[in-house]
Design a protein around this motif. Structure first.
Motif, short mmCIF file in Angstrom:
data_model
loop_
_atom_site.label_atom_id
_atom_site.label_comp_id
_atom_site.label_asym_id
_atom_site.label_seq_id
_atom_site.Cartn_x
_atom_site.Cartn_y
_atom_site.Cartn_z
N GLY A 1 0.81 -1.22 0.00
CA GLY A 1 0.00 0.00 0.00
C GLY A 1 0.84 1.26 0.00
N HIS A 2 1.95 1.26 0.74
CA HIS A 2 2.85 2.42 0.76
C HIS A 2 3.48 2.66 -0.61
CE1 HIS A 2 2.36 3.05 4.99
NE2 HIS A 2 2.93 1.91 5.33
N ILE A 3 3.85 1.58 -1.28
CA ILE A 3 4.46 1.71 -2.61
C ILE A 3 3.42 2.17 -3.62
CG2 ILE A 3 5.66 0.48 -4.47
CD1 ILE A 3 6.78 -1.38 -2.17
N LEU A 4 2.22 1.62 -3.54
CA LEU A 4 1.14 2.07 -4.42
C LEU A 4 0.91 3.57 -4.23
CD1 LEU A 4 -1.42 -0.85 -3.95
CD2 LEU A 4 -0.19 -0.32 -6.06
N VAL B 1 2.51 -7.23 -6.97
CA VAL B 1 1.30 -6.79 -7.67
C VAL B 1 1.65 -5.99 -8.91
CG1 VAL B 1 -0.03 -6.69 -5.51
CG2 VAL B 1 0.97 -4.60 -6.43
N ILE B 2 0.67 -5.91 -9.81
CA ILE B 2 0.72 -5.03 -10.96
C ILE B 2 -0.53 -4.16 -10.88
CG2 ILE B 2 0.68 -4.86 -13.48
CD1 ILE B 2 1.96 -7.68 -13.52
N ALA B 3 -0.34 -2.85 -11.05
CA ALA B 3 -1.46 -1.91 -10.99
C ALA B 3 -1.48 -1.04 -12.25
CB ALA B 3 -1.33 -1.02 -9.75
N GLU B 4 -2.68 -0.66 -12.65
CA GLU B 4 -2.88 0.26 -13.77
C GLU B 4 -3.29 1.60 -13.20
OE1 GLU B 4 -2.49 -0.04 -17.17
OE2 GLU B 4 -1.55 -1.97 -16.73
N LEU B 5 -2.51 2.64 -13.51
CA LEU B 5 -2.82 3.97 -13.00
C LEU B 5 -3.67 4.74 -13.99
CD1 LEU B 5 -0.36 2.98 -11.35
CD2 LEU B 5 0.29 5.34 -11.14
N SER C 1 -7.39 -0.31 -5.32
CA SER C 1 -8.42 -0.41 -6.37
C SER C 1 -7.79 -0.39 -7.77
CB SER C 1 -9.45 0.72 -6.24
OG SER C 1 -8.86 1.97 -6.55
N ASP C 2 -6.55 0.03 -7.88
CA ASP C 2 -5.85 0.08 -9.16
C ASP C 2 -5.13 -1.24 -9.50
OD1 ASP C 2 -6.40 2.87 -9.76
OD2 ASP C 2 -5.06 3.32 -8.09
N VAL C 3 -5.05 -2.15 -8.54
CA VAL C 3 -4.33 -3.40 -8.74
C VAL C 3 -5.14 -4.33 -9.65
CG1 VAL C 3 -3.39 -5.46 -7.60
CG2 VAL C 3 -3.10 -3.20 -6.55
#
Length: 122
Positions: A58-61, A118-122, A69-71
């Protein structure tokens, strides 16, 4: 062009890797273990370790301007698959529906019970 994402609120890398890399709106977060970045301690038990791992993620996100919610993809590694139910109980507290796709496998982790990337889309 890739951008390194780094925060002192998550454990700093101990080898040749980045906490996160942002490329064209996609954030790749390195596997995080259950180390508390402030105290250096590892909590006891699968639930406490899962919570710490997800707080680190969460800190890195957040450092990249994202949140859970972006993951879109989660890869989780458990020392013992018999911990799955307890791990999943904590996991679902962090991720809103629709849930990201996920792979969970048993792995020969050394001195920790869980690691997640994880992979997230911003």
């Amino acid at each position: 062009m890739k951008e390194e994402i780094r925060t002192s609120l998550a454990p700093l890398p101990v080898a040749c890797y980045s906490q996160g890399i942002l490329v064209k709106g996609t954030l790749y977060v390195a596997g995080q273990g259950p180390v508390n970045a402030v105290t250096g301690e590892i909590p006891e038990g699968i639930e406490a370790q899962t919570k710490q791992v997800l707080e680190n993620i969460g800190h890195i996100l957040k450092a990249a301007g994202a949140d859970f919610s972006d993951v879109v993809k989660v890869s989780a590694y458990l020392q013992n698959l018999s911990d799955f139910e307890s791990y999943n109980k904590v996991y679902q507290e962090f991720f809103p529906a629709p849930y990201p796709v996920r792979t969970t496998v048993q792995s020969g982790l050394a001195n920790i019970l869980v690691e997640i990337d994880v992979i997230a889309e911003l």
